[in-house]
Write an enzyme that holds these catalytic residues in place. Structure first.
Site, short mmCIF file in Angstrom:
data_model
loop_
_atom_site.label_atom_id
_atom_site.label_comp_id
_atom_site.label_asym_id
_atom_site.label_seq_id
_atom_site.Cartn_x
_atom_site.Cartn_y
_atom_site.Cartn_z
N LYS A 1 0.84 -1.21 0.00
CA LYS A 1 0.00 0.00 0.00
C LYS A 1 0.88 1.26 0.00
O LYS A 1 0.63 2.19 -0.76
CB LYS A 1 -0.91 0.02 1.24
CG LYS A 1 -1.81 -1.21 1.36
CD LYS A 1 -2.71 -1.15 2.58
CE LYS A 1 -1.97 -1.15 3.91
NZ LYS A 1 -1.26 -2.41 4.23
N ARG B 1 12.03 -5.39 4.83
CA ARG B 1 11.70 -3.97 4.55
C ARG B 1 12.64 -3.02 5.29
O ARG B 1 13.03 -3.26 6.42
CB ARG B 1 10.27 -3.67 4.97
CG ARG B 1 9.97 -2.16 4.88
CD ARG B 1 8.53 -1.84 4.95
NE ARG B 1 7.90 -2.29 6.18
CZ ARG B 1 6.59 -2.22 6.38
NH1 ARG B 1 5.80 -1.75 5.44
NH2 ARG B 1 6.07 -2.66 7.51
N ARG C 1 -0.21 -8.70 13.56
CA ARG C 1 -0.77 -7.74 12.59
C ARG C 1 -1.60 -8.48 11.55
O ARG C 1 -2.66 -8.01 11.13
CB ARG C 1 0.35 -6.95 11.93
CG ARG C 1 0.92 -5.88 12.86
CD ARG C 1 2.27 -5.39 12.39
NE ARG C 1 2.24 -4.77 11.08
CZ ARG C 1 3.31 -4.62 10.32
NH1 ARG C 1 4.49 -5.05 10.73
NH2 ARG C 1 3.21 -4.03 9.14
#
Ligand code: AP5
Ligand code: MG
Length: 230
Positions: A19, A133, A178
């Site tokens: 996103k 990441r 999450r």
């Protein structure tokens, strides 16, 4: 973009689906303000504001912050002059009550959400992506991956030479929570927007360029339909 109908776009998808990667591109492509609640909250935590203090413990665990904390934050932003021609939301709404509050706010503004795009990826892929990441400390919308999208110089942002860091919630246990939170609280929004006829799916396993191209295709179709008065 003058002359075009407004684009009020929601990016939906599990953690790590891309996103933020797409939001950063789309805000430039469409020249629209981009509101990523995760980035907004992390900045509030760093600054030690009241919202930040309320949000920190939830974020560290990978739980959602309470709806009433985040709804006000977004309501304030979408009624700013810069969002008059549209906006891109990433990470909001994330629960059905948030979606309902957003609809209510849009109604008050005599506007509506025009498109929701679900970026679909498998849980295995999410784990691979979040494990590698790196984000720019100075500007968290500059996102890299050690393997899939490495910076030119290790540990340094290509765009502003900021230090690249690992997000606090990218730890294996927190990632697991999450994902579970996404399934339980956020996935119902797929039906919510599908029932309203404004949802499109994109295969998030493709490269970032391919995902971006596909989103452009969806928006182009939407605009054609609006012009034809469908
Ligand atoms: P938030 O920051 O929104 O986290 P998230 O939804 O878990 O999503 P991520 O930012 O982790 O992933 P992304 O989809 O943006 O993927 P990215 O582009 O970085 O929220 C954090 C926390 O804030 C929440 O847990 C919650 O506590 C709180 N919060 C936020 N909003 C809230 C709300 N509305 N209500 C309540 N609480 C809220 O990509 C991931 C990696 O993959 C990167 O390394 C990237 O380089 C790589 N990558 C991207 N695309 C590709 C591709 N196509 N191919 C290969 N690699 C790719
Ligand atoms: Mg993000």
């Amino acid at each position: 973009m003058p002359g075009l109908p407004e684009l009020n776009l929601i990016l939906l998808g599990p953690p790590g689906s891309g996103k933020g990667t797409q939001g950063e591109r789309l805000q430039e492509d469409f020249r629209l303000p981009y509101y990523a609640t995760g980035d907004i909250l992390r900045a509030a935590v760093k600054e030690g504001t009241e919202v930040g203090k309320q949000a920190k413990e939830f974020m560290d665990r990978g739980d959602l912050v309470p709806d009433e904390v985040i709804i006000g934050v977004i309501a304030e932003r979408i009624q700013q002059a810069e969002a008059e021609d549209g906006f891109i939301l990433d990470g909001f709404p994330r629960t059905v009550p948030q979606a309902e509050a957003l609809d209510q706010k849009m109604k008050e503004l005599r506007r509506e959400i025009t498109e929701a795009i679900l970026i679909d990826v498998s849980e295995d892929e999410v784990v691979r992506r979040l494990g590698g990441r790196r984000t720019c400390e100075a500007n968290p919308s500059h996102i890299y991956h050690v393997e899939f999208d490495p910076p030119k110089k290790e540990g340094v942002c290509d765009l502003d030479e900021g230090k690249l860091i690992v997000r606090d919630d990218d730890k294996p246990d927190v990632i697991k929570n999450r994902l579970a939170t996404y399934r339980e609280k956020t996935e119902p929004l797929v039906d919510y927007y599908d029932e309203r006829g404004i949802l499109n799916h994109v295969d998030g396993k493709q490269s970032p360029d391919e995902v971006e191209e596909r989103i452009h295709g969806i928006i182009a179709t939407l605009r054609r339909e609006e012009e034809e008065g469908m």
